[in-house]
Design an enzyme around this catalytic site. Sequence first.
Site, PDB file in Angstrom:
ATOM      1  CG  ASP A  68     -15.741   9.952  -1.410  1.00 35.02           C
ATOM      2  OD1 ASP A  68     -16.149  11.132  -1.382  1.00 35.02           O
ATOM      3  OD2 ASP A  68     -14.588   9.643  -1.754  1.00 35.02           O
ATOM      4  CG  LEU A 110      -5.241   2.127 -15.017  1.00 35.31           C
ATOM      5  CD1 LEU A 110      -6.535   1.350 -14.810  1.00 35.31           C
ATOM      6  CD2 LEU A 110      -4.944   2.295 -16.495  1.00 35.31           C
ATOM      7  CB  VAL A 127      -6.302   3.174  -9.836  1.00 28.80           C
ATOM      8  CG1 VAL A 127      -7.065   2.104 -10.613  1.00 28.80           C
ATOM      9  CG2 VAL A 127      -7.164   3.716  -8.709  1.00 28.80           C
TER      10      VAL A 127
END
Length: 430
Positions: A130, A15, A23
């Site tokens: 983050d 992805l 991912v």
Amino acid sequence: MARKIGSRYTAHQILGRGSAGTVWLGEGPEGPVAIKLLREDLASDQELVGRFVQERTALLGLEHPHIVTVRDLVVDGNDLALVMDLVRGTDLRTRLDRERRLPPEAAVAITADVADGLAAAHAAGVVHRDVKPENILLDMRGPLGPGGSHRALLTDFGVAKLIDTPRRTRATKIIGTPDYLAPEIVEGLPPRASVDIYALATVLYELLAGFTPFGGGHPGAVLRRHVTETVVPLPGIPDELWQLLVQCLAKAPASRLRASELGARLRELLPLLAGMPPLDVDESGGDHPDDESAETADAASGDAADRGGREPSAGPARDGAAGRRRGAVPLVPGARPTGSHRDTHTSMRVPAPDELAGPAHGTARAPRASGAPRPGSARNRATARRRRIAVGAGAVALLAAIGVGTWLATDGDDTGMGPQDTRNSAPDTP
């Protein structure tokens, strides 16, 4: 090509790719999942693997409507992976790439969702570290919220902490995404929950303005701005919203709101923002002077060896003629994989106090009318250069005219009275 991840999961399709790993769209015993497979060099780090196992309980215990649930952590040979819920939608960076900036009502609604998720994480003792648009997912399946916003979920909990091992960063290093780093991290202090509030306020500013308040240029210049510069009001938003932004972007961590307070205050402001269009601010807001970046490059980045050890990133990418910077790491099907324009988990030397010294009351970037050149930008410098050339040419012409006039006057004195000479011509009397 499918690949097995541990004994329970199968990864079918990539992805997206990020600085920490890849991912995948995967399948598990309970159906489709998103699998974040960390880089092989991270998986071979025994210290990181140990920390990965230690964080398992905390990460698996984070459950909230605005947090992407971590279902499992897999350690299997060279594979180190986080197995997460699959969100059917896109990420906030992809939406920003498409729309540049959001209507204030939608921007505030999304930010309030993320604040609620952070409140739950902070209550469990987990700091994200983050927060940025790439790590905020928009669920397209549910009903639309205020301003046409989709439900927002925060993802990638634990990744920054896993990578930030003492051996990897040492006491003189910092880990994070420069545009969203709180000043106390730049100054070498340990990250607390307040760093997430600062980062989320930066995201909200970006959703409204189309650029971050301190971003642009070399990472070292960005770090210095976080510590020394302040932001100016965005045009056209209610003062209550601006004051909330200012409080959450305060240099002092204790001055910022807690996540639960931020979420509640933002939702109180939603009625004031109903129907407001996106703000009309300068499209080139992401630019910063190259000379400032050069001044801080060596100070913040360290030596060439340090730069060589930086986590890899796809680097800057431009989106056609518009010159928009891309930067998504999609965790959802249908989102295009693009390279991040802001380094993620960038390892940099903590600047010394004298290196962070700057204007006591500097202003980061003052939003202005669309089309006007930004002070210090290449366009502004070119305009100033043309102005200096024009002024110089005018001065030369003026001096030349004065010289000619002086020559004519002197020439008249040498040859006697001219037709315009009105001096007394009577002879001197003894």
